[in-house]
Design a protein around this motif. Structure first.
Motif, PDB file in Angstrom:
ATOM      1  N   LEU A 107      -4.964  -8.520 -12.095  1.00  0.00           N
ATOM      2  CA  LEU A 107      -6.278  -8.273 -11.187  1.00  0.00           C
ATOM      3  C   LEU A 107      -6.849  -9.585 -10.604  1.00  0.00           C
ATOM      4  O   LEU A 107      -6.544 -10.850 -11.312  1.00  0.00           O
ATOM      5  CB  LEU A 107      -7.291  -7.596 -11.853  1.00  0.00           C
ATOM      6  CG  LEU A 107      -7.082  -6.091 -12.493  1.00  0.00           C
ATOM      7  CD1 LEU A 107      -8.081  -5.588 -13.229  1.00  0.00           C
ATOM      8  CD2 LEU A 107      -6.906  -5.289 -11.063  1.00  0.00           C
ATOM      9  N   PRO A 108      -7.059  -9.572  -9.371  1.00  0.00           N
ATOM     10  CA  PRO A 108      -7.842 -10.987  -9.065  1.00  0.00           C
ATOM     11  C   PRO A 108      -8.881 -11.304  -9.875  1.00  0.00           C
ATOM     12  O   PRO A 108      -9.823 -10.390  -9.953  1.00  0.00           O
ATOM     13  CB  PRO A 108      -8.170 -10.612  -7.658  1.00  0.00           C
ATOM     14  CG  PRO A 108      -8.161  -9.167  -7.535  1.00  0.00           C
ATOM     15  CD  PRO A 108      -7.228  -8.705  -8.582  1.00  0.00           C
ATOM     16  N   GLY A 109      -8.868 -12.407 -10.170  1.00  0.00           N
ATOM     17  CA  GLY A 109     -10.333 -12.901 -10.889  1.00  0.00           C
ATOM     18  C   GLY A 109     -11.721 -13.194 -10.089  1.00  0.00           C
ATOM     19  O   GLY A 109     -11.534 -13.145  -8.977  1.00  0.00           O
ATOM     20  N   PRO A 110     -12.774 -13.253 -10.756  1.00  0.00           N
ATOM     21  CA  PRO A 110     -12.748 -13.033 -12.259  1.00  0.00           C
ATOM     22  C   PRO A 110     -12.675 -11.531 -12.844  1.00  0.00           C
ATOM     23  O   PRO A 110     -12.988 -10.415 -12.118  1.00  0.00           O
ATOM     24  CB  PRO A 110     -14.391 -13.528 -12.500  1.00  0.00           C
ATOM     25  CG  PRO A 110     -15.122 -13.519 -11.276  1.00  0.00           C
ATOM     26  CD  PRO A 110     -13.924 -13.587 -10.098  1.00  0.00           C
ATOM     27  N   VAL A 111     -12.363 -11.270 -14.032  1.00  0.00           N
ATOM     28  CA  VAL A 111     -12.213 -10.115 -14.387  1.00  0.00           C
ATOM     29  C   VAL A 111     -13.237  -9.916 -15.629  1.00  0.00           C
ATOM     30  O   VAL A 111     -13.298 -10.878 -16.579  1.00  0.00           O
ATOM     31  CB  VAL A 111     -10.666  -9.783 -14.898  1.00  0.00           C
ATOM     32  CG1 VAL A 111     -10.599  -8.413 -15.649  1.00  0.00           C
ATOM     33  CG2 VAL A 111     -10.019  -9.907 -13.873  1.00  0.00           C
ATOM     34  N   ARG A 112     -13.779  -8.889 -15.674  1.00  0.00           N
ATOM     35  CA  ARG A 112     -14.618  -8.258 -16.999  1.00  0.00           C
ATOM     36  C   ARG A 112     -13.767  -7.434 -17.638  1.00  0.00           C
ATOM     37  O   ARG A 112     -13.110  -6.660 -17.091  1.00  0.00           O
ATOM     38  CB  ARG A 112     -15.987  -7.860 -16.562  1.00  0.00           C
ATOM     39  CG  ARG A 112     -16.932  -8.783 -15.748  1.00  0.00           C
ATOM     40  CD  ARG A 112     -18.084  -8.330 -15.281  1.00  0.00           C
ATOM     41  NE  ARG A 112     -18.844  -8.288 -16.535  1.00  0.00           N
ATOM     42  CZ  ARG A 112     -20.052  -7.444 -16.979  1.00  0.00           C
ATOM     43  NH1 ARG A 112     -20.370  -6.443 -15.761  1.00  0.00           N
ATOM     44  NH2 ARG A 112     -20.789  -7.517 -17.757  1.00  0.00           N
ATOM     45  N   PHE A 113     -13.593  -7.299 -19.015  1.00  0.00           N
ATOM     46  CA  PHE A 113     -12.815  -6.380 -19.804  1.00  0.00           C
ATOM     47  C   PHE A 113     -13.752  -5.729 -20.668  1.00  0.00           C
ATOM     48  O   PHE A 113     -14.184  -6.424 -21.661  1.00  0.00           O
ATOM     49  CB  PHE A 113     -11.891  -7.583 -20.550  1.00  0.00           C
ATOM     50  CG  PHE A 113     -10.511  -6.722 -21.042  1.00  0.00           C
ATOM     51  CD1 PHE A 113      -9.440  -6.376 -20.419  1.00  0.00           C
ATOM     52  CD2 PHE A 113     -10.593  -6.245 -22.528  1.00  0.00           C
ATOM     53  CE1 PHE A 113      -8.515  -5.813 -20.832  1.00  0.00           C
ATOM     54  CE2 PHE A 113      -9.420  -5.644 -22.893  1.00  0.00           C
ATOM     55  CZ  PHE A 113      -8.431  -5.297 -22.258  1.00  0.00           C
ATOM     56  N   LEU A 114     -13.664  -4.402 -20.410  1.00  0.00           N
ATOM     57  CA  LEU A 114     -14.429  -3.476 -21.093  1.00  0.00           C
ATOM     58  C   LEU A 114     -13.720  -2.737 -22.283  1.00  0.00           C
ATOM     59  O   LEU A 114     -12.739  -1.985 -21.998  1.00  0.00           O
ATOM     60  CB  LEU A 114     -15.090  -2.452 -20.238  1.00  0.00           C
ATOM     61  CG  LEU A 114     -15.957  -1.343 -20.959  1.00  0.00           C
ATOM     62  CD1 LEU A 114     -17.048  -2.063 -21.741  1.00  0.00           C
ATOM     63  CD2 LEU A 114     -16.558  -0.490 -20.089  1.00  0.00           C
ATOM     64  N   THR A 115     -13.777  -3.082 -23.651  1.00  0.00           N
ATOM     65  CA  THR A 115     -12.892  -2.502 -24.612  1.00  0.00           C
ATOM     66  C   THR A 115     -13.934  -2.241 -25.816  1.00  0.00           C
ATOM     67  O   THR A 115     -14.755  -3.176 -26.059  1.00  0.00           O
ATOM     68  CB  THR A 115     -11.816  -3.510 -24.920  1.00  0.00           C
ATOM     69  OG1 THR A 115     -10.990  -2.856 -25.945  1.00  0.00           O
ATOM     70  CG2 THR A 115     -12.218  -4.868 -25.420  1.00  0.00           C
ATOM     71  N   PHE A 116     -13.438  -1.512 -26.521  1.00  0.00           N
ATOM     72  CA  PHE A 116     -13.973  -1.259 -28.002  1.00  0.00           C
ATOM     73  C   PHE A 116     -12.849  -1.448 -29.037  1.00  0.00           C
ATOM     74  O   PHE A 116     -13.120  -1.263 -30.179  1.00  0.00           O
ATOM     75  CB  PHE A 116     -14.462   0.333 -27.927  1.00  0.00           C
ATOM     76  CG  PHE A 116     -15.772   0.361 -27.654  1.00  0.00           C
ATOM     77  CD1 PHE A 116     -16.930   0.545 -28.008  1.00  0.00           C
ATOM     78  CD2 PHE A 116     -16.011   0.456 -26.037  1.00  0.00           C
ATOM     79  CE1 PHE A 116     -18.078   0.994 -27.371  1.00  0.00           C
ATOM     80  CE2 PHE A 116     -16.729   0.553 -25.400  1.00  0.00           C
ATOM     81  CZ  PHE A 116     -18.007   0.791 -26.037  1.00  0.00           C
ATOM     82  N   ASP A 117     -11.730  -2.026 -28.616  1.00  0.00           N
ATOM     83  CA  ASP A 117     -10.682  -2.394 -29.511  1.00  0.00           C
ATOM     84  C   ASP A 117     -10.622  -3.939 -29.941  1.00  0.00           C
ATOM     85  O   ASP A 117     -10.442  -4.654 -29.092  1.00  0.00           O
ATOM     86  CB  ASP A 117      -9.360  -2.055 -29.049  1.00  0.00           C
ATOM     87  CG  ASP A 117      -8.277  -2.122 -29.959  1.00  0.00           C
ATOM     88  OD1 ASP A 117      -8.255  -3.026 -30.887  1.00  0.00           O
ATOM     89  OD2 ASP A 117      -7.209  -1.375 -29.785  1.00  0.00           O
TER      90      ASP A 117
END
Length: 135
Positions: A107-117
């Motif tokens: 993905l073009p940045g900036p990227v926020r990464f939503l995870t529970f892992d």
């Protein structure tokens, strides 16, 4: 900014979970959501397992289906899978985690990464993503 939502986070959007408000707030605050094409499959299987009745399953799947068109879907093509190999080897993450990280990395940045892992978090941070997670 783009918000990449992995499966561990997306299923919490539809299930009653103590961290659901975090997911809803993160997604409400972003104009663009993204996920790999694997996320929908994983989410449907997870929601199927979590449902206590066929009626509830149908409702959960309908809610996911109605929102899926709002996502930018990253295809799992040769380029993505090659990047997953690199990330898996570099960070020692599971294959499925490497696939999610590789998809987000396209993905073009900036990227926020939503995870529970929690296994994904160090690699996501090293890739320069802003990690959103309760852990």
């Amino acid at each position: 900014m783009t918000l990449y939502v992995d499966t561990s986070a997306l299923v919490r959007r539809y299930l009653h979970d103590r961290h659901r408000p975090l997911v809803l707030a993160a997604m409400a605050g972003e104009p663009a959501w993204a996920a790999s094409s694997l996320v929908r499959t994983e989410a449907q299987v997870t929601l199927h397992r979590a449902a206590v009745s066929s009626r509830q399953q149908a409702t959960l799947w309908r809610e996911l289906r109605e929102e899926w068109d709002a996502f930018w879907v990253v295809p799992l093509d040769e380029r993505c899978m090659a990047r997953a190999v690199e990330l898996g080897a570099t960070f020692g993450v599971r294959i499925v985690d490497a696939v999610h990280l590789a998809a987000a990395d396209r993905l073009p940045g900036p990227v926020r990464f939503l995870t529970f892992d929690r296994r994904q978090i160090p690699a996501a941070d090293a890739l320069g993503f802003e990690v959103i997670s309760p852990v």
